[in-house]
Design an enzyme around this catalytic site. Structure first.
Site, PDB file in Angstrom:
ATOM      1  N   ASP A   1       0.870  -1.067  -0.086  1.00 39.07           N
ATOM      2  CA  ASP A   1      -0.128  -0.047   0.085  1.00 39.07           C
ATOM      3  C   ASP A   1       0.683   1.292   0.026  1.00 39.07           C
ATOM      4  O   ASP A   1       1.855   1.404   0.859  1.00 39.07           O
ATOM      5  CB  ASP A   1      -0.710  -0.031   1.361  1.00 39.07           C
ATOM      6  CG  ASP A   1      -1.921   0.993   1.084  1.00 39.07           C
ATOM      7  OD1 ASP A   1      -3.117   0.611   1.086  1.00 39.07           O
ATOM      8  OD2 ASP A   1      -1.499   2.407   1.393  1.00 39.07           O
TER       9      ASP A   1
ATOM     10  N   ASN B   1      -2.560  12.772  -5.255  1.00 37.28           N
ATOM     11  CA  ASN B   1      -3.835  13.066  -5.921  1.00 37.28           C
ATOM     12  C   ASN B   1      -4.189  14.512  -5.742  1.00 37.28           C
ATOM     13  O   ASN B   1      -4.625  15.098  -6.596  1.00 37.28           O
ATOM     14  CB  ASN B   1      -4.840  12.017  -5.811  1.00 37.28           C
ATOM     15  CG  ASN B   1      -4.872  10.756  -6.505  1.00 37.28           C
ATOM     16  OD1 ASN B   1      -4.349  10.681  -7.542  1.00 37.28           O
ATOM     17  ND2 ASN B   1      -5.345   9.771  -6.035  1.00 37.28           N
TER      18      ASN B   1
ATOM     19  N   HIS C   1      -5.657  13.592 -10.530  1.00 33.65           N
ATOM     20  CA  HIS C   1      -5.863  11.965 -10.484  1.00 33.65           C
ATOM     21  C   HIS C   1      -5.092  11.554 -11.780  1.00 33.65           C
ATOM     22  O   HIS C   1      -4.666  10.545 -11.812  1.00 33.65           O
ATOM     23  CB  HIS C   1      -7.369  11.790 -10.929  1.00 33.65           C
ATOM     24  CG  HIS C   1      -8.093  11.791  -9.545  1.00 33.65           C
ATOM     25  ND1 HIS C   1      -7.990  10.757  -8.796  1.00 33.65           N
ATOM     26  CD2 HIS C   1      -9.066  12.808  -8.924  1.00 33.65           C
ATOM     27  CE1 HIS C   1      -8.815  11.424  -7.681  1.00 33.65           C
ATOM     28  NE2 HIS C   1      -9.311  12.264  -7.908  1.00 33.65           N
TER      29      HIS C   1
ATOM     30  N   ASP D   1      -2.665   8.468 -11.252  1.00 33.76           N
ATOM     31  CA  ASP D   1      -2.888   7.289 -12.237  1.00 33.76           C
ATOM     32  C   ASP D   1      -1.475   6.927 -12.771  1.00 33.76           C
ATOM     33  O   ASP D   1      -1.099   5.744 -12.864  1.00 33.76           O
ATOM     34  CB  ASP D   1      -3.880   7.451 -13.318  1.00 33.76           C
ATOM     35  CG  ASP D   1      -5.374   7.239 -12.645  1.00 33.76           C
ATOM     36  OD1 ASP D   1      -5.335   7.273 -11.543  1.00 33.76           O
ATOM     37  OD2 ASP D   1      -6.104   7.844 -13.636  1.00 33.76           O
TER      38      ASP D   1
ATOM     39  N   ASP E   1      -4.703   2.291  -4.280  1.00 37.82           N
ATOM     40  CA  ASP E   1      -3.103   2.153  -4.109  1.00 37.82           C
ATOM     41  C   ASP E   1      -2.763   0.966  -3.612  1.00 37.82           C
ATOM     42  O   ASP E   1      -1.699   0.798  -3.074  1.00 37.82           O
ATOM     43  CB  ASP E   1      -2.619   3.214  -3.476  1.00 37.82           C
ATOM     44  CG  ASP E   1      -2.934   3.575  -2.020  1.00 37.82           C
ATOM     45  OD1 ASP E   1      -4.094   2.993  -1.665  1.00 37.82           O
ATOM     46  OD2 ASP E   1      -2.255   4.367  -1.447  1.00 37.82           O
TER      47      ASP E   1
END
Lengths: 203, 315
Positions: free
Chosen positions: B191, B199, B204, B208, B234
């Protein structure tokens, strides 16, 4: 089964006639065609099976054309051409390279015509040589897999006049085999005639 | 009685011509009358070349003569010769006939029987069939390719190209069912630390792009047989073939991932520093389902987060 001298005489006679078959094919296809029989032998079906149809042989999947001939001099003649060579031969003869690898009914008819010309010439020559009038059937063309060939198409206990042959066309070289199965009396007739010719040569 | 034979010959669906040794026509059936447009009485006793012009050529004449000279039969194929006799106004290109010439002895007289067989429809139908088969083969290939593509799409995470949650869960379930070499396997729960701030700060699209770069890091460190998946957001899983059941192998791999992810990552001109927390669970006999092992790895990952992030915990 045949002495070297006997083979030489027969090869020479048959090559002359293959020349006339090539002439007909050249006219048909508008290109130079050379047909040759470099060697021949008299062998049993069993010997042919062992020599020609081993696992690596191109003849394992072939197109087989058969003609029956008869009366005083009788037997059955076979032309066998590996599948891919058969398609190549059809394409070379028709001048149409259609990219299809399969052999269709029109192609089979072309093989039928070519084998008709060749076998007529060869068998016709036997007729001339022995001074007998022969009758011929039209060729029957079929696909032959080695297992079928071994088991049923070529009788194992019969003797065959075996000829390697090559068709040389403008852009391609196609190989084939010709087998002529002769009845025992026809085989004896042929050998006697060859011996007669050899005796005449030696006199 | 002879009339019966003639009627039968008239009824056959192919042309039949009889010629004598002078090549003069002595019989034609109705089929020939129909195709040539000439009545039988207008063709009888004419030379064959007056009715079928190809017989002006030496090739055909010689073949006909060979019937009388040496009893030979001759076959002419439509693919080479196309056609021999066709109705006026018909395009030769569209017409296909086979022709046979063979000897026929009637009492002491020798004749040549010429048979002309119209194979136009056979050729057209076969070509249509070939084209249909080729189309079917093409369609079949397209369907198979599409199925393969859909299967791949259904298995993978569209953003990173790694396996998705469903497919890795299925993979682990199958592994548990087989019970094969389970002691050699470990599951990593990974994680990213503070991914939300990336973000929030860069948007975003950058987030990404970062996930794709992190997935590439996993790929670069994976061995053959290892499987990586994105669970969502994530969160990632890695199913590791733990070489010879040695803990050192899996801890070394976790350390490599920590170091590699911690290196600055560039998304166009933006330099991003991010770290990752890793929980590792080993497959044991007490594990009954995919959810069990994922939960254990998840718990270990939370311990790593509690330990100050950018670290791994082996449960």
């Amino acid at each position: 089964m045949l002495t070297k001298m006997q083979k030489d005489v027969l090869t020479e006679i048959l090559n002359i006639n293959m020349g006339s078959a090539a002439k007909v094919l050249s006219e048909l296809t508008n290109q130079k065609v050379i047909l040759k029989i470099p060697s021949l032998d008299l062998q049993s079906g069993n010997e042919i099976g062992f020599k020609l149809f081993d696992k690596s042989s191109d003849f394992r999947s072939s197109v087989l054309s058969t003609v029956r001939f008869g009366k005083n001099f009788s037997g059955k003649a076979y032309i066998i051409i590996p599948f891919e060579d058969a398609k190549e031969l059809v394409n070379a003869c028709t001048g149409s390279y259609d990219n299809e690898k399969e052999i269709f009914s029109e192609d089979i008819d072309v093989i039928k015509e070519i084998s008709n010309v060749i076998l007529n010439s060869l068998i016709g020559e036997f007729g001339n040589l022995l001074n007998v009038k022969l009758s011929f059937s039209f060729p029957n063309v079929e696909f032959a897999e080695i297992s079928a060939f071994e088991n049923s198409v070529l009788p194992l206990d019969m003797h065959f006049l075996t000829m390697c042959t090559s068709f040389l066309l403008l852009k391609s070289k196609v190989k084939g085999m010709i087998f002529i199965a002769l009845s025992t009396s026809s085989q004896n007739m042929l050998i006697s005639k060859i011996n007669e010719m050899l005796a005449a040569i030696n006199e | 009685m002879n009339n019966i034979y003639l009627l039968a010959l008239d009824a056959v669906d192919m042309g039949v011509i009889l010629v004598d040794s002078e090549h003069n026509i002595v019989f034609v059936n109705k089929y020939i009358e129909k195709i040539s447009g000439k009545e039988a009485e207008d063709t009888l006793y004419n030379n064959i070349k007056d009715i079928i012009s190809v017989f002006n050529r030496a090739l055909y004449q010689n073949s006909l003569q060979a019937v009388f000279d040496s009893n030979q039969s001759r076959f002419f194929s439509s693919k080479i010769h196309k056609a021999f006799l066709f109705p006026k106004g018909t395009e030769l290109e569209n017409y296909r006939q086979n022709m046979k010439i063979e000897p026929l002895k009637v009492f002491d007289e020798m004749y040549a029987m010429i048979q002309i067989d119209d194979v136009t429809n056979e050729v057209i139908n076969e070509r249509k069939l070939i084209s249909f088969i080729n189309k079917l083969e093409k369609d079949y290939k397209e369907i198979k390719e599409s199925e393969k593509k859909n299967k791949t799409l259904a298995k993978t995470d569209s953003l990173t190209g790694l396996y998705n949650r469903h497919s890795i869960t299925q993979h682990i379930t199958e592994l548990l069912k087989s019970r094969k070499d389970l002691s050699n396997k470990s599951l990593m729960f990974l994680d990213l630390d503070c991914f939300k701030s990336v973000n929030d700060t860069y948007g975003h699209l950058v987030g990404d792009a970062l996930l794709i770069k992190v997935a590439d890091v996993f790929r670069s460190l994976m061995s053959e047989g290892d499987v990586a998946a994105r669970l969502g957001g994530d969160e990632f899983l890695m199913l590791i073939d733990n070489n010879h059941n040695e803990d050192s192998y899996i801890t070394q791999l976790a350390q490599k991932i920590l170091e590699k992810v911690a290196e600055p990552i560039f998304i166009e001109d933006i330099k991003i520093n991010i770290t990752i927390s890793i929980g590792i669970a080993r497959f044991q006999d007490s594990i009954e389902s995919a959810f069990d092992i994922i939960d254990r790895a998840d718990e270990a990952m939370y311990k790593a987060k509690k330990n100050g992030k950018n670290s791994y915990v082996l449960s």
